[in-house]
Write a protein that holds these residues in place. Structure first.
Motif, PDB file in Angstrom:
ATOM      1  N   MET A 130       0.810  -0.975  -0.306  1.00 53.75           N
ATOM      2  CA  MET A 130       0.215  -0.111   0.469  1.00 53.75           C
ATOM      3  C   MET A 130       0.718   1.138  -0.035  1.00 53.75           C
ATOM      4  SD  MET A 130      -2.438  -0.851   2.647  1.00 53.75           S
ATOM      5  CE  MET A 130      -4.287  -0.654   2.095  1.00 53.75           C
ATOM      6  N   ALA A 131       0.800   1.776  -0.771  1.00 50.65           N
ATOM      7  CA  ALA A 131       1.206   3.437  -0.836  1.00 50.65           C
ATOM      8  C   ALA A 131       1.466   4.372   0.601  1.00 50.65           C
ATOM      9  CB  ALA A 131       0.820   4.240  -2.314  1.00 50.65           C
ATOM     10  N   MET A 132       0.999   4.345   0.773  1.00 42.46           N
ATOM     11  CA  MET A 132       0.390   5.080   2.448  1.00 42.46           C
ATOM     12  C   MET A 132       1.303   4.142   3.362  1.00 42.46           C
ATOM     13  SD  MET A 132      -3.302   4.564   4.033  1.00 42.46           S
ATOM     14  CE  MET A 132      -3.428   2.383   4.800  1.00 42.46           C
ATOM     15  N   PHE A 133       1.792   3.541   3.274  1.00 37.43           N
ATOM     16  CA  PHE A 133       2.658   2.913   4.499  1.00 37.43           C
ATOM     17  C   PHE A 133       4.021   3.452   4.225  1.00 37.43           C
ATOM     18  CE2 PHE A 133      -0.886   0.519   5.487  1.00 37.43           C
ATOM     19  CZ  PHE A 133      -0.448   0.571   7.140  1.00 37.43           C
ATOM     20  N   ASP A 134       4.356   3.672   2.371  1.00 38.69           N
ATOM     21  CA  ASP A 134       5.651   4.131   1.935  1.00 38.69           C
ATOM     22  C   ASP A 134       6.440   5.343   2.474  1.00 38.69           C
ATOM     23  OD1 ASP A 134       5.832   2.551  -0.284  1.00 38.69           O
ATOM     24  OD2 ASP A 134       4.509   3.664  -1.896  1.00 38.69           O
ATOM     25  N   PRO A 135       6.270   6.375   3.258  1.00 39.02           N
ATOM     26  CA  PRO A 135       6.919   6.777   4.085  1.00 39.02           C
ATOM     27  C   PRO A 135       7.398   5.881   5.482  1.00 39.02           C
ATOM     28  CG  PRO A 135       4.843   8.054   3.590  1.00 39.02           C
ATOM     29  CD  PRO A 135       4.947   6.581   2.717  1.00 39.02           C
ATOM     30  N   LEU A 136       6.222   5.244   5.732  1.00 43.44           N
ATOM     31  CA  LEU A 136       7.163   4.584   7.066  1.00 43.44           C
ATOM     32  C   LEU A 136       7.619   3.438   6.870  1.00 43.44           C
ATOM     33  CD1 LEU A 136       6.336   3.699  10.195  1.00 43.44           C
ATOM     34  CD2 LEU A 136       4.702   2.071   9.065  1.00 43.44           C
ATOM     35  N   LYS A 137       8.287   3.163   5.222  1.00 46.88           N
ATOM     36  CA  LYS A 137       8.986   2.256   4.688  1.00 46.88           C
ATOM     37  C   LYS A 137      10.251   2.739   5.014  1.00 46.88           C
ATOM     38  CE  LYS A 137       6.583  -1.652   1.895  1.00 46.88           C
ATOM     39  NZ  LYS A 137       6.587  -1.926   0.850  1.00 46.88           N
ATOM     40  N   LYS A 138      10.348   3.685   4.503  1.00 50.62           N
ATOM     41  CA  LYS A 138      11.467   5.028   4.290  1.00 50.62           C
ATOM     42  C   LYS A 138      11.869   5.169   5.775  1.00 50.62           C
ATOM     43  CE  LYS A 138      10.798   5.544  -0.489  1.00 50.62           C
ATOM     44  NZ  LYS A 138      10.568   7.038  -1.050  1.00 50.62           N
ATOM     45  N   ALA A 139      11.399   5.774   6.893  1.00 51.43           N
ATOM     46  CA  ALA A 139      11.815   6.317   8.119  1.00 51.43           C
ATOM     47  C   ALA A 139      12.378   5.105   9.601  1.00 51.43           C
ATOM     48  CB  ALA A 139      10.120   6.972   8.930  1.00 51.43           C
ATOM     49  N   ILE A 140      11.808   3.880   9.303  1.00 48.06           N
ATOM     50  CA  ILE A 140      11.877   2.982  10.200  1.00 48.06           C
ATOM     51  C   ILE A 140      13.539   2.886   9.963  1.00 48.06           C
ATOM     52  CG2 ILE A 140      11.694   1.012  11.060  1.00 48.06           C
ATOM     53  CD1 ILE A 140       9.115   2.206  12.205  1.00 48.06           C
ATOM     54  N   PRO A 141      13.995   2.200   8.660  1.00 51.54           N
ATOM     55  CA  PRO A 141      15.105   1.756   8.308  1.00 51.54           C
ATOM     56  C   PRO A 141      16.429   3.284   9.299  1.00 51.54           C
ATOM     57  CG  PRO A 141      14.261   0.526   7.111  1.00 51.54           C
ATOM     58  CD  PRO A 141      13.015   1.476   7.374  1.00 51.54           C
ATOM     59  N   LYS A 142      15.927   4.179   9.535  1.00 49.67           N
ATOM     60  CA  LYS A 142      16.806   4.922   9.906  1.00 49.67           C
ATOM     61  C   LYS A 142      17.014   5.050  11.622  1.00 49.67           C
ATOM     62  CE  LYS A 142      15.922   8.325   6.222  1.00 49.67           C
ATOM     63  NZ  LYS A 142      15.193   9.208   5.164  1.00 49.67           N
ATOM     64  N   LEU A 143      16.181   4.676  12.332  1.00 53.25           N
ATOM     65  CA  LEU A 143      15.963   4.682  13.730  1.00 53.25           C
ATOM     66  C   LEU A 143      16.928   3.225  13.804  1.00 53.25           C
ATOM     67  CD1 LEU A 143      12.459   4.859  14.583  1.00 53.25           C
ATOM     68  CD2 LEU A 143      13.772   6.989  14.102  1.00 53.25           C
ATOM     69  N   TRP A 144      17.443   2.598  13.087  1.00 52.86           N
ATOM     70  CA  TRP A 144      17.815   0.861  13.089  1.00 52.86           C
ATOM     71  C   TRP A 144      19.912   1.683  13.285  1.00 52.86           C
ATOM     72  CZ3 TRP A 144      15.197  -2.219   9.612  1.00 52.86           C
ATOM     73  CH2 TRP A 144      14.126  -2.580   9.887  1.00 52.86           C
ATOM     74  N   LYS A 145      20.700   1.181  14.618  1.00 55.25           N
ATOM     75  CA  LYS A 145      21.608   1.611  14.917  1.00 55.25           C
ATOM     76  C   LYS A 145      22.376   0.399  14.798  1.00 55.25           C
ATOM     77  CE  LYS A 145      20.800   6.216  15.815  1.00 55.25           C
ATOM     78  NZ  LYS A 145      20.370   6.657  14.279  1.00 55.25           N
ATOM     79  N   ASP A 146      22.040  -1.390  14.321  1.00 54.70           N
ATOM     80  CA  ASP A 146      23.266  -1.589  13.780  1.00 54.70           C
ATOM     81  C   ASP A 146      23.009  -2.218  12.803  1.00 54.70           C
ATOM     82  OD1 ASP A 146      22.614  -2.853  17.020  1.00 54.70           O
ATOM     83  OD2 ASP A 146      21.172  -4.215  16.675  1.00 54.70           O
ATOM     84  N   ARG A 147      24.543  -3.082  12.482  1.00 56.86           N
ATOM     85  CA  ARG A 147      24.475  -3.103  10.725  1.00 56.86           C
ATOM     86  C   ARG A 147      25.037  -4.399  11.389  1.00 56.86           C
ATOM     87  NH1 ARG A 147      23.234   1.395   7.661  1.00 56.86           N
ATOM     88  NH2 ARG A 147      23.887   2.989   8.884  1.00 56.86           N
ATOM     89  N   VAL A 148      24.562  -5.061   9.579  1.00 53.36           N
ATOM     90  CA  VAL A 148      24.115  -6.283   9.197  1.00 53.36           C
ATOM     91  C   VAL A 148      25.431  -6.814   7.769  1.00 53.36           C
ATOM     92  CG1 VAL A 148      22.381  -6.559  10.533  1.00 53.36           C
ATOM     93  CG2 VAL A 148      22.065  -6.812   8.092  1.00 53.36           C
ATOM     94  N   THR A 149      25.705  -7.885   7.866  1.00 54.34           N
ATOM     95  CA  THR A 149      26.061  -8.263   6.639  1.00 54.34           C
ATOM     96  C   THR A 149      25.942  -9.478   5.946  1.00 54.34           C
ATOM     97  OG1 THR A 149      28.245  -7.182   6.518  1.00 54.34           O
ATOM     98  CG2 THR A 149      28.106  -9.453   5.181  1.00 54.34           C
ATOM     99  N   ILE A 150      24.876 -10.070   5.086  1.00 55.44           N
ATOM    100  CA  ILE A 150      24.333 -11.551   5.309  1.00 55.44           C
ATOM    101  C   ILE A 150      24.965 -11.953   4.057  1.00 55.44           C
ATOM    102  CG2 ILE A 150      21.663 -12.441   5.149  1.00 55.44           C
ATOM    103  CD1 ILE A 150      20.672  -9.553   6.065  1.00 55.44           C
ATOM    104  N   THR A 151      25.133 -13.157   4.864  1.00 57.19           N
ATOM    105  CA  THR A 151      25.591 -14.492   4.138  1.00 57.19           C
ATOM    106  C   THR A 151      24.879 -15.758   3.828  1.00 57.19           C
ATOM    107  OG1 THR A 151      28.055 -13.462   4.388  1.00 57.19           O
ATOM    108  CG2 THR A 151      27.805 -15.585   3.297  1.00 57.19           C
ATOM    109  N   GLY A 152      24.798 -15.637   2.684  1.00 59.37           N
ATOM    110  CA  GLY A 152      23.352 -17.101   2.105  1.00 59.37           C
ATOM    111  C   GLY A 152      24.375 -17.886   1.227  1.00 59.37           C
ATOM    112  N   THR A 153      23.627 -18.284   0.474  1.00 58.25           N
ATOM    113  CA  THR A 153      23.612 -19.702  -0.282  1.00 58.25           C
ATOM    114  C   THR A 153      23.300 -19.721  -1.435  1.00 58.25           C
ATOM    115  OG1 THR A 153      23.265 -21.807   0.295  1.00 58.25           O
ATOM    116  CG2 THR A 153      25.281 -21.551   0.577  1.00 58.25           C
TER     117      THR A 153
END
Length: 120
Positions: free
Chosen positions: A1-24
């Motif tokens: 839903m387009a009305m949640f697009d601003p939320l999708k962009k704002a939430i990761p700005k609050l996260w201070k951890d950084r991840v590296t993900i490795t898969g096969t």
């Protein structure tokens, strides 16, 4: 839903951890297909939430085991069994294994169950 697009962009700005993900992923070499390790995401903002950590569950041999949940953007496709390395805001690195496939049922993020299982 387009009305949640601003939320999708704002939430990761609050996260201070950084991840590296490795898969096969399966890679074909001529007529042979092998699974090869690839980096799925690197230096990606995320948030780790501890589900359970109890001093009474620590073993005599110094194994540090607990369950955690990773909050991550929905656009990243994480396969089950991926290895996840988390660097917190203080520079501490923690490795997780046995990750679940991401649950992408939320508009703003996905959640992955992880297990930390290393020698303390």
């Amino acid at each position: 839903m387009a009305m949640f697009d601003p939320l999708k962009k704002a939430i990761p700005k609050l996260w201070k951890d950084r991840v590296t993900i490795t898969g096969t992923i399966p890679v074909k070499h001529g007529s042979i297909t092998n699974n090869e390790d690839v980096v799925i995401a690197e230096n990606e903002p995320a948030k780790v939430v501890l589900k359970g950590q109890s001093a009474g569950q620590q073993s005599f041999y110094g194994t540090d085991t607990y369950d955690a949940k990773l909050l991550l953007r929905n656009e990243i496709k994480v396969p089950a069994g991926a290895l996840i390395e988390v660097t917190d805001q203080n520079g501490n690195v923690t490795k997780y294994k046995r990750a679940s496939k991401g649950y992408t049922g939320f508009y703003s993020h996905q959640e992955l169950a992880m297990v930390r299982d290393e020698k303390a």
